[in-house]
Scaffold this motif. Structure first.
Motif, short mmCIF file in Angstrom:
data_model
loop_
_atom_site.label_atom_id
_atom_site.label_comp_id
_atom_site.label_asym_id
_atom_site.label_seq_id
_atom_site.Cartn_x
_atom_site.Cartn_y
_atom_site.Cartn_z
N VAL A 479 0.88 -1.11 -0.07
CA VAL A 479 -0.02 0.10 0.12
C VAL A 479 0.96 1.22 -0.14
CG1 VAL A 479 -1.76 1.29 1.03
CG2 VAL A 479 -1.84 -1.24 1.23
N VAL A 480 1.01 1.96 -1.25
CA VAL A 480 1.69 3.12 -1.00
C VAL A 480 0.67 4.47 -0.77
CG1 VAL A 480 3.42 2.35 -2.88
CG2 VAL A 480 1.15 3.28 -3.52
N ASP A 481 -0.48 4.63 -0.76
CA ASP A 481 -1.23 5.58 -0.62
C ASP A 481 -2.80 5.16 -0.09
OD1 ASP A 481 -1.78 8.04 0.00
OD2 ASP A 481 -2.12 9.00 -1.96
N GLU A 482 -3.41 5.88 0.59
CA GLU A 482 -4.75 5.63 1.00
C GLU A 482 -5.55 7.02 1.01
OE1 GLU A 482 -7.00 2.81 4.18
OE2 GLU A 482 -4.95 3.09 4.40
N VAL A 483 -6.55 7.08 0.47
CA VAL A 483 -7.83 8.02 0.51
C VAL A 483 -9.06 7.52 1.18
CG1 VAL A 483 -6.61 9.50 -0.91
CG2 VAL A 483 -8.48 7.95 -1.79
N SER A 484 -9.76 8.32 1.81
CA SER A 484 -11.01 8.22 2.33
C SER A 484 -12.26 8.81 1.63
CB SER A 484 -11.01 8.35 3.81
OG SER A 484 -10.21 7.46 4.52
N VAL A 485 -13.27 8.52 1.43
CA VAL A 485 -14.49 9.12 0.61
C VAL A 485 -15.43 8.92 1.61
CG1 VAL A 485 -15.90 9.17 -1.24
CG2 VAL A 485 -13.40 8.30 -1.86
N SER A 486 -15.90 10.17 2.03
CA SER A 486 -17.16 10.34 3.05
C SER A 486 -18.30 10.10 1.96
CB SER A 486 -16.94 11.77 3.76
OG SER A 486 -15.79 11.82 4.49
N THR A 487 -19.20 9.75 2.95
CA THR A 487 -20.55 9.45 2.22
C THR A 487 -21.95 9.66 3.26
OG1 THR A 487 -20.53 7.07 2.75
CG2 THR A 487 -19.93 7.57 0.41
N LYS A 488 -22.80 10.07 2.72
CA LYS A 488 -23.95 10.38 3.64
C LYS A 488 -25.39 10.03 2.91
CE LYS A 488 -24.83 14.62 4.52
NZ LYS A 488 -24.77 15.91 5.14
N VAL A 489 -26.27 9.20 3.28
CA VAL A 489 -27.58 9.26 2.80
C VAL A 489 -28.41 10.39 2.75
CG1 VAL A 489 -29.48 7.61 2.81
CG2 VAL A 489 -27.43 6.62 3.57
N ALA A 490 -28.95 10.63 1.65
CA ALA A 490 -29.98 11.68 1.26
C ALA A 490 -31.44 11.46 1.85
CB ALA A 490 -30.18 12.21 0.13
N PRO A 491 -32.15 12.51 2.59
CA PRO A 491 -33.28 12.20 2.83
C PRO A 491 -34.17 11.89 1.69
CG PRO A 491 -32.78 14.55 3.16
CD PRO A 491 -31.48 13.80 2.85
N VAL A 492 -35.30 11.36 1.71
CA VAL A 492 -36.29 10.85 0.88
C VAL A 492 -37.57 11.39 1.41
CG1 VAL A 492 -37.42 9.55 -0.56
CG2 VAL A 492 -34.88 9.08 -0.29
N ILE A 493 -37.97 12.46 1.16
CA ILE A 493 -39.38 13.07 1.49
C ILE A 493 -40.64 12.59 0.79
CG2 ILE A 493 -40.43 15.03 1.93
CD1 ILE A 493 -37.54 14.60 3.40
N SER A 494 -41.29 11.84 1.34
CA SER A 494 -42.45 11.21 0.80
C SER A 494 -43.77 11.05 1.71
CB SER A 494 -42.21 9.68 0.36
OG SER A 494 -43.25 9.36 -0.37
N TRP A 495 -44.69 11.95 1.51
CA TRP A 495 -45.97 12.03 2.20
C TRP A 495 -47.12 11.67 1.43
CZ3 TRP A 495 -45.69 12.58 7.63
CH2 TRP A 495 -44.27 13.04 7.85
N SER A 496 -48.09 10.83 2.02
CA SER A 496 -49.00 10.19 1.38
C SER A 496 -50.32 10.58 2.06
CB SER A 496 -49.17 8.75 0.84
OG SER A 496 -49.24 8.06 2.24
#
Length: 803
Positions: A479-496
């Protein structure tokens, strides 16, 4: 002419047999005066010598000092006294005067004294005492010229001898001293020495030699330069009158050719198939301008010269190329001047190996003083890379959706290398898909991988944070290098909207009730608003957990926070339909809900309510007490309206009763066996109605009913009634609701059309006339029904549920 006076003072000990300043009379310190003067003065017969007294004005104002002789022998005479000098504050003044000895003054010591007075303070009277020596003349002479130069070599002790003659008429004790501004070591080769001094006694008209030695230092950093050297002054001081005779000689350095290697890198690293240069600093440390001879000698790992080649400025060995740069031999270097040369190494295209080289330098004309220094170049393959990425949409990933990540790698190593991406770990709820390709890069080259994706799971909750670690591997799997990718779940707005109910009561109030369900992936809040197409009274009936404006009678908006996922709650509202419009119409009511997380995305449900104009609204009767006629008419109308229903109920009850009786009789007949049945003849059927006495007959024992197996009963039932029909599929409730809505709408349109036609006929004057058969009834009604009250205010409409 101050410079002339100073020159006379410094040279007076050569022109006159006077020694002053050997010891100084410091005098006394006074608050306004301070003075100094020589303790001893040497004078010859019939000679005048100069001496002095230095005074210091320590007062804060001008002060005049006067010097006068106090005690003076007859053999001595003072010249130039008394003397007065004015000094400004904090200034010094040397007050000079002369002392003269008579021609017949005996050779002995005399004590003289002088007084110093001040005009500022009459109590000041300082005394200066001097010892005056009347001495004979001395005559010492060196036997060589006053100046001579010798050429010397470094690191050689040089001996110097010079003769001295006493030409005086008396014996003389001579003291020798050697003075020089250099730091060269020297010493005496004489018997009588005392530290830095040597002594001899010389009779009149005799000659003696002075012996000394000087150690010549090495030529360091080009100094001393060739043809230069320090000056030495040999002084002979007479013991008679302290007269000084001097002799000067110079020691000049001979030429020295030499060189030094001041700096060189002992080792260096080089990449495969790359070149590197090693700097070396060479310097002319000789004391004359010269050129340098520079060569390179290849060495084995053990330090032995390569047998296949000798010293040169360029050579090849085992795939290595070694060359000298900047080693021109025609460049003249001044003493202590340096130059930088370079030793270049070109490594073979291999991942390991080394080359040893010796640098050889000597100054032209001095090959014996060859200087050497060694260096080595080692192949060192470094494997390194820099991984960068560009993420698109990874901070707002919808559930079961992906975001794209583009990775780029730069080969920061010193040789070609291949690189591969590897997943170093991804948070739960996310899936990372990396390209499987391998990229080959040259040093400092940059390439981009195929786009990678990160997917959120379908059940991911809103605002779930994650991180994916991506590693870059080289061709060795490291391993010569390493990066981290941040993720986040988006809110799904659904009302019925569910189970929407809308009702209009007899008072014209539209009631709305609906269920709202959070079908998104985030705990959300709502902002609920009520809007109408008409300006009418309306409002919500907020839930207990709602937040709305305090003090508002009919709230038209409220907020609810932290509604869990897949949870329902009911929104209730009411709208008072207009009662004062001139025409019929429809009120449109919008119930709008907005998410707290995404208020720009509204969810709207539209409700409608029809209303009648004033002309089409039923007029309520006035209340003038009990209207018995009206009550009678109402009762008649109720009878007419409900008699058919009551009759139908009675007929249906009779039919049902008859069916029940017949069923019981049929069951009794089916339970009687054939041999138990009796026949009645037609002749005696009337006899059963005759009254006759019948003897009391005991009651017969009731035979138990014979039980029939279940299977036999079912077989008989199917034989008699046939097979049962399969259950029909129930009608869809949505279809029934739709049909009901269509029928209600058409019925309402028909009623409105009939009412509009009636109103048009009334307005046009073409009033409908009652039938002839009904005129009598109307006459009776008009006679029995009281007139309406003059109060035109209509009664409050009755709710449909208040009959």
């Amino acid at each position: 002419m101050r410079w002339a006076f100073l020159l006379i003072v410094f040279l007076s000990h050569l022109a006159l047999p006077v020694v002053s300043g050997v010891t100084m009379n410091g005098g006394r310190e006074n608050s306004n005066l301070e003075f100094t003067a020589p303790d001893e003065v040497y004078v010859h017969q019939n000679e005048t010598v100069s001496t002095y007294v230095t005074v210091h004005n320590k007062a804060d104002q001008n002060q005049a000092f006067t010097i006068e002789p106090l005690a003076l022998p007859d053999e001595l005479t003072v010249v130039g006294l008394p003397k007065t000098e004015v000094l400004v504050p904090n200034h010094l003044k040397q007050m000079a005067f002369g002392i003269q000895a008579d021609a017949n003054a005996p050779f002995q010591n005399y004590t003289v004294s002088f007084s110093i007075t001040s005009d500022l303070d009459a109590t000041v009277n300082e005394t200066v005492v001097m010892e005056v020596h009347v001495v004979p003349w001395s005559n010492l002479n060196f036997g060589v010229d006053d100046f001579i130069a010798f050429t010397v070599d470094e690191l050689v002790r040089t001996s110097v001898a010079v003769n001295l003659t006493n030409n005086a008429t008396q014996s003389d004790d001579v003291t020798f001293n050697l003075y020089t501004s250099s730091n060269w070591n020297w010493g005496w080769d004489m018997v009588n020495t005392n530290g830095q001094e040597a002594y001899i006694t010389m009779a009149p008209d005799t000659l003696s030699y002075v012996y000394l030695w000087v150690e010549i230092p090495a030529v360091v950093d080009g100094t001393p330069l060739a043809g230069t050297g320090p000056r030495f002054t040999l002084s002979a001081v007479s013991g008679l009158d302290k007269a000084v005779s001097t002799w000067n000689f110079d020691l000049l350095m001979n030429e020295k050719r030499n060189v030094s290697i001041d700096e060189i890198e002992t080792s260096t690293e080089v990449a495969p198939n790359q070149d590197v240069r090693v700097n070396a600093v060479v310097r002319n440390v000789g004391n004359t301008p010269n050129t340098l001879n520079i060569t390179l000698q290849g060495l084995t790992a053990s330090g032995e010269p390569l047998s296949s080649m000798g010293p040169a400025d360029r050579f090849n060995d085992s795939g290595w190329v070694v060359a000298l740069f900047g080693g021109l031999e025609g460049v003249v270097l001044q003493p202590n001047q340096s130059r930088v040369i370079e030793i270049g190494f070109l490594a073979p295209n291999e991942f390991q190996g080394e080359m040893h080289v010796e640098l050889q330098v000597f100054a032209s004309g001095a090959k014996a003083n060859t200087k050497t220094a060694r260096t080595v170049a080692v192949i060192n393959r470094t494997s390194s890379a820099t991984l960068t990425y560009e993420a698109s949409g990874c901070q707002a990933i919808n559930p079961n959706q992906t975001c794209d990540v583009t990775f780029s790698v730069e080969n920061t190593g010193n040789s070609y290398n291949s690189f591969l991406l590897r997943d170093g770990g991804t948070s739960d709820g996310f899936t990372l898909e990396l390209p499987s390709e391998t990229l080959l890069l040259q040093p400092n080259e940059i390439k981009t991988f195929t786009t990678a994706t990160i997917q959120a799971s379908p059940e991911a909750m809103a605002f779930t944070l994650g991180e994916s670690s991506i590693q870059i591997l080289d061709d060795t799997g490291s391993v010569v290098d390493e990066v981290s990718v941040s993720t986040k779940v988006a809110p799904v707005i659904s009302w019925s909207f569910r189970n929407v109910e809308e009702q209009v009561n007899a008072k014209g109030r539209l009631s709305i009730a609906m269920e709202v369900r959070n079908e998104g992936n985030a705990v959300d809040g709502l902002i609920v608003q009520l809007q109408s197409s008409h300006s009418v009274d309306m409002g919500f009936i907020p839930p207990d957990i709602a937040v709305y404006e305090e003090g508002v009678e009919y709230p038209r908006s409220f907020e609810i926070n932290d509604i869990p996922l897949n949870s329902n709650f009911t929104i209730r509202a009411w709208v008072q339909l207009p009662q004062d419009q001139s025409t019929n119409g429809t009120v449109y009511v919008n119930t709008t809900i907005r998410s707290r997380l995404s208020p720009e995305l509204p969810f709207v449900h539209t409700s409608t309510g029809d209303y009648l104009g004033v002309a089409w609204q039923p007029q309520p009767d006035s209340d003038d007490g009990i209207d018995w006629g009206g009550m009678a008419n109402t009762a008649v109308l109720y009878v007419k309206a409900w008699w058919g229903v009551v009759a139908s109920i009675l007929v249906a009850g009779i039919i049902i009763y008859k069916a029940v009786v017949d069923r019981e009789r049929r069951l009794e007949q089916e339970g009687t066996l054939p041999y138990q049945q009796t026949e009645n003849s037609a002749d005696d059927w009337m006899s059963q109605y005759k009254e006759k006495e019948v003897a009391e007959i005991p009651s017969a024992t009731v035979q138990p009913t014979q039980s029939v197996p279940k299977e036999a009963y079912e077989a008989m039932f199917r034989h008699q009634h046939g097979a049962p029909e399969p259950s029909r599929t129930p009608v869809d409730t949505n279809l029934v609701s739709a049909a009901t809505v269509v029928l209600d709408a058409r019925t309402e349109e028909a009623k409105k059309s009939q009412a509009d036609s009636l109103l048009e006929s009334i307005e046009s004057g073409d009033r409908h006339q009652p039938l002839d058969a009904n005129r009598e009834i109307m006459t009776v009604k008009e006679e029995n029904v009281p007139l309406p009250s003059s109060n035109n205010e209509p009664d409050e409409p009755m709710d449909d549920l208040e009959f």
